[in-house]
Design a protein around this motif. Structure first.
Motif, PDB file in Angstrom:
ATOM      1  N   UNK A  37       0.833  -1.210   0.000  1.00 20.41           N
ATOM      2  CA  UNK A  37       0.000   0.000   0.000  1.00 20.41           C
ATOM      3  C   UNK A  37       0.866   1.258   0.000  1.00 20.41           C
ATOM      4  N   UNK A  38       1.969   1.224   0.729  1.00 18.18           N
ATOM      5  CA  UNK A  38       2.889   2.366   0.746  1.00 18.18           C
ATOM      6  C   UNK A  38       3.453   2.602  -0.660  1.00 18.18           C
ATOM      7  N   UNK A  39       3.832   1.508  -1.343  1.00 19.66           N
ATOM      8  CA  UNK A  39       4.350   1.640  -2.707  1.00 19.66           C
ATOM      9  C   UNK A  39       3.280   2.156  -3.663  1.00 19.66           C
ATOM     10  N   UNK A  40       2.055   1.642  -3.545  1.00 19.81           N
ATOM     11  CA  UNK A  40       0.978   2.086  -4.435  1.00 19.81           C
ATOM     12  C   UNK A  40       0.604   3.544  -4.179  1.00 19.81           C
ATOM     13  N   UNK A  41       0.674   3.980  -2.929  1.00 22.16           N
ATOM     14  CA  UNK A  41       0.438   5.395  -2.634  1.00 22.16           C
ATOM     15  C   UNK A  41       1.493   6.263  -3.304  1.00 22.16           C
ATOM     16  N   UNK A  42       2.768   5.818  -3.239  1.00 28.36           N
ATOM     17  CA  UNK A  42       3.842   6.530  -3.935  1.00 28.36           C
ATOM     18  C   UNK A  42       3.562   6.578  -5.438  1.00 28.36           C
ATOM     19  N   UNK A  43       3.140   5.436  -5.994  1.00 31.97           N
ATOM     20  CA  UNK A  43       2.853   5.362  -7.440  1.00 31.97           C
ATOM     21  C   UNK A  43       1.797   6.399  -7.826  1.00 31.97           C
ATOM     22  N   UNK A  44       0.691   6.401  -7.102  1.00 28.75           N
ATOM     23  CA  UNK A  44      -0.407   7.337  -7.423  1.00 28.75           C
ATOM     24  C   UNK A  44       0.016   8.796  -7.274  1.00 28.75           C
ATOM     25  N   UNK A  45       0.871   9.058  -6.300  1.00 28.91           N
ATOM     26  CA  UNK A  45       1.291  10.430  -6.011  1.00 28.91           C
ATOM     27  C   UNK A  45       2.372  10.932  -6.976  1.00 28.91           C
ATOM     28  N   UNK A  46       3.315  10.058  -7.383  1.00 27.65           N
ATOM     29  CA  UNK A  46       4.500  10.512  -8.102  1.00 27.65           C
ATOM     30  C   UNK A  46       4.588  10.100  -9.574  1.00 27.65           C
ATOM     31  N   UNK A  47       3.894   9.051  -9.984  1.00 32.50           N
ATOM     32  CA  UNK A  47       4.043   8.547 -11.348  1.00 32.50           C
ATOM     33  C   UNK A  47       2.827   8.880 -12.195  1.00 32.50           C
ATOM     34  N   UNK A  48       3.039   8.934 -13.510  1.00 36.16           N
ATOM     35  CA  UNK A  48       1.975   9.352 -14.423  1.00 36.16           C
ATOM     36  C   UNK A  48       1.055   8.224 -14.871  1.00 36.16           C
ATOM     37  N   UNK A  49       1.533   6.986 -14.910  1.00 31.95           N
ATOM     38  CA  UNK A  49       0.725   5.886 -15.437  1.00 31.95           C
ATOM     39  C   UNK A  49      -0.363   5.457 -14.467  1.00 31.95           C
ATOM     40  N   UNK A  50      -1.657   5.672 -14.837  1.00 29.54           N
ATOM     41  CA  UNK A  50      -2.736   5.254 -13.935  1.00 29.54           C
ATOM     42  C   UNK A  50      -2.811   3.736 -13.801  1.00 29.54           C
ATOM     43  N   UNK A  51      -3.085   3.273 -12.585  1.00 32.57           N
ATOM     44  CA  UNK A  51      -3.169   1.841 -12.311  1.00 32.57           C
ATOM     45  C   UNK A  51      -4.419   1.242 -12.952  1.00 32.57           C
ATOM     46  N   UNK A  52      -4.259   0.046 -13.502  1.00 30.40           N
ATOM     47  CA  UNK A  52      -5.385  -0.680 -14.076  1.00 30.40           C
ATOM     48  C   UNK A  52      -5.812  -1.812 -13.142  1.00 30.40           C
ATOM     49  N   UNK A  53      -4.870  -2.693 -12.778  1.00 31.61           N
ATOM     50  CA  UNK A  53      -5.183  -3.809 -11.881  1.00 31.61           C
ATOM     51  C   UNK A  53      -3.917  -4.290 -11.194  1.00 31.61           C
ATOM     52  N   UNK A  54      -4.117  -4.975 -10.067  1.00 28.41           N
ATOM     53  CA  UNK A  54      -3.005  -5.487  -9.274  1.00 28.41           C
ATOM     54  C   UNK A  54      -3.343  -6.914  -8.856  1.00 28.41           C
ATOM     55  N   UNK A  55      -2.426  -7.842  -9.110  1.00 28.02           N
ATOM     56  CA  UNK A  55      -2.572  -9.229  -8.680  1.00 28.02           C
ATOM     57  C   UNK A  55      -1.469  -9.503  -7.665  1.00 28.02           C
ATOM     58  N   UNK A  56      -1.857 -10.042  -6.494  1.00 24.86           N
ATOM     59  CA  UNK A  56      -0.907 -10.229  -5.398  1.00 24.86           C
ATOM     60  C   UNK A  56      -0.741 -11.710  -5.089  1.00 24.86           C
ATOM     61  N   UNK A  57       0.516 -12.125  -4.902  1.00 24.47           N
ATOM     62  CA  UNK A  57       0.840 -13.472  -4.434  1.00 24.47           C
ATOM     63  C   UNK A  57       1.709 -13.326  -3.193  1.00 24.47           C
ATOM     64  N   UNK A  58       1.433 -14.137  -2.173  1.00 22.72           N
ATOM     65  CA  UNK A  58       2.159 -14.021  -0.907  1.00 22.72           C
ATOM     66  C   UNK A  58       2.479 -15.411  -0.378  1.00 22.72           C
ATOM     67  N   UNK A  59       3.678 -15.569   0.124  1.00 25.19           N
ATOM     68  CA  UNK A  59       4.060 -16.852   0.706  1.00 25.19           C
ATOM     69  C   UNK A  59       4.954 -16.600   1.903  1.00 25.19           C
TER      70      UNK A  59
END
Length: 89
Positions: free
Chosen positions: A49-71
């Protein structure tokens, strides 16, 4: 010296991989892929979430979708009873 990643795993963090699809700023009809990987806590994923907040605040490419895998990398060991020994030459 113990690595910070190992200490984070002991604290409950697990390796998290996110495949992020975003629209290219100059060509919004095209999707580009970005792969993000770090140790994070499931199910809230504060680092992601911290990285995605940075993305929305600082980068121009709008997010389309996110797929998460965790182990979680550190799990209780399995104990298996062995009844014999086989020697191979």
């Amino acid at each position: 010296m113990v690595s910070q990643d190992f200490l984070r795993q002991l604290a409950g963090y697990g390796l998290t991989t996110a495949k992020i699809l975003y629209r290219m700023p100059d060509h919004p009809d095209f999707l580009q892929t970005y792969v993000w990987q770090d140790y994070d806590l499931a199910p809230r994923f504060p680092e992601l979430h911290r990285f995605l907040d940075f993305w929305r605040r600082e980068l121009d490419g709008p997010l389309h979708s996110i797929t998460v895998a965790h182990s979680q990398l550190i799990r209780p060991a399995e104990i298996v009873n062995v009844n014999g020994v086989l020697t191979l030459h």
